[in-house]
Design an enzyme around this catalytic site. Structure first.
Site: not given
Length: 141
Positions: A8, A80, A87
């Protein structure tokens, strides 16, 4: 043993709670880690609401995702939208899964503790389902 990374933004609440539940439900079938794209410490309310459900995450640390880019994972779960967008690329063997949960404490009209409890319960249900579907064992509800 499967390796799971939960991501997250801040690695302060949602990913910490998911790490706690996934590790609890998976037991020795998985090794679970969590990290953030901009870590800023484990939120005390996350620790409190998890303790209310019998899971101690007070020993967890808030880690940067870069610490894990060279480790092989079976699953990388973003919890999220911001973490999903940021990422990093992981080894192709890692299955990327996205399930966005509300940011606890930032839900208009709901006090922070209530919000953390609601998000905790959503993460708990998701984690139970994940372990049942991906690791093949039914979790008592």
């Amino acid at each position: 043993m499967k390796r799971i990374l939960v991501l997250c933004t801040g690695n302060s609440a949602r990913s910490q709670m998911a790490e706690g539940y996934l590790q609890t439900f998976a037991g020795d079938r998985a090794e679970v880690f969590s990290a953030g794209v901009a870590p800023h410490g484990v939120n005390p309310l996350a620790i409190q609401v998890m303790a209310e459900d019998g899971i101690d995450i007070s020993h967890h640390t808030s880690n940067h995702v870069d610490e894990y880019t060279d480790k092989p994972f079976d699953y990388v779960i973003t919890v999220c939208d911001n973490a999903r967008e940021q990422c990093p690329i992981f080894p192709s063997s890692a299955e990327k899964i996205h399930h966005s949960f509300p940011d606890p404490g930032h839900q208009p009209g709901i006090n922070a503790l209530t919000s953390f409890r609601q998000v905790r319960d959503q993460i708990k249900a998701y984690s139970q389902e994940f372990v049942e579907n991906r690791l093949g064992e039914t979790i008592p509800h």
